[in-house]
Design an enzyme around this catalytic site. Structure first.
Site, PDB file in Angstrom:
ATOM      1  N   CYS A   7      29.923 -33.845  28.025  1.00  0.00           N
ATOM      2  CA  CYS A   7      29.336 -32.597  28.504  1.00  0.00           C
ATOM      3  C   CYS A   7      30.371 -31.491  28.329  1.00  0.00           C
ATOM      4  CB  CYS A   7      28.819 -32.710  29.936  1.00  0.00           C
ATOM      5  SG  CYS A   7      30.080 -32.839  31.214  1.00  0.00           S
ATOM      6  N   ARG A  13      27.759 -33.442  34.764  1.00  0.00           N
ATOM      7  CA  ARG A  13      26.777 -34.331  34.125  1.00  0.00           C
ATOM      8  C   ARG A  13      27.372 -35.614  33.584  1.00  0.00           C
ATOM      9  NH1 ARG A  13      24.212 -29.677  30.475  1.00  0.00           N
ATOM     10  NH2 ARG A  13      26.384 -29.024  30.652  1.00  0.00           N
ATOM     11  N   ASP A 116      22.058 -28.369  33.524  1.00  0.00           N
ATOM     12  CA  ASP A 116      23.445 -28.208  33.967  1.00  0.00           C
ATOM     13  C   ASP A 116      23.455 -27.737  35.420  1.00  0.00           C
ATOM     14  OD1 ASP A 116      26.143 -27.770  34.306  1.00  0.00           O
ATOM     15  OD2 ASP A 116      26.332 -26.333  32.667  1.00  0.00           O
TER      16      ASP A 116
END
Length: 146
Positions: A7, A13, A116
């Site tokens: 990420c 994440r 996100d």
């Protein structure tokens, strides 16, 4: 099989995805995560850590920056967004053929980006955690059927 999850900062994440996948204890699967714009050794997000600990999952508590060694180690590289995928490919052309977004690899229809949660509250992180759980379940199914 070695799986590398990518990420942006390796604080939200990808650490959650790593913990979810690692908790499945799939035989023969090793997993690591990193960030494209991460720095080694920063703590993961407090909300990510809270959710992972709620589920009593093993996790990596500190961020890591993506590295050539890990890209070469990986049999499969899964990014959280199409933008991440393109950035990995640009920096590490050797990744071609083993690089996909998580959604592209598991269920390639619709939006290929994972939400996100950065800067959001615990509820926003929980939504992302639940989204990642769905796709880690699909990944587990795909890996164990092959």
């Amino acid at each position: 099989m070695n799986i590398y999850l990518i990420c942006t900062g390796n604080t939200c994440r990808s650490p959650m995805a790593e913990a979810i996948l690692r908790s499945k204890n799939i035989s023969g699967i090793s997993v690591r995560s990193a960030g494209l714009h991460a720095a080694d050794g920063f703590p993961i997000s407090i909300h990510s850590e809270t959710l992972i600990q709620e589920m009593d999952m093993p996790y990596t508590a500190e961020s890591r920056v993506i590295s050539r060694e890990d890209v070469e180690w990986a049999d499969l590289i899964l990014t959280m967004t199409e933008g991440h995928k393109q950035a990995v490919l640009h920096r590490f052309p050797v990744a071609v053929g083993k690089l996909f977004t998580l959604k592209e690899y598991t269920k390639p229809d619709g939006d290929l980006d994972v939400q996100d949660p950065f800067g959001g509250n615990l509820l926003v992180y929980r939504e992302t955690f639940e989204e990642l759980t769905v796709y880690m379940d699909l990944l587990e199914k795909k890996l164990t059927e092959e």
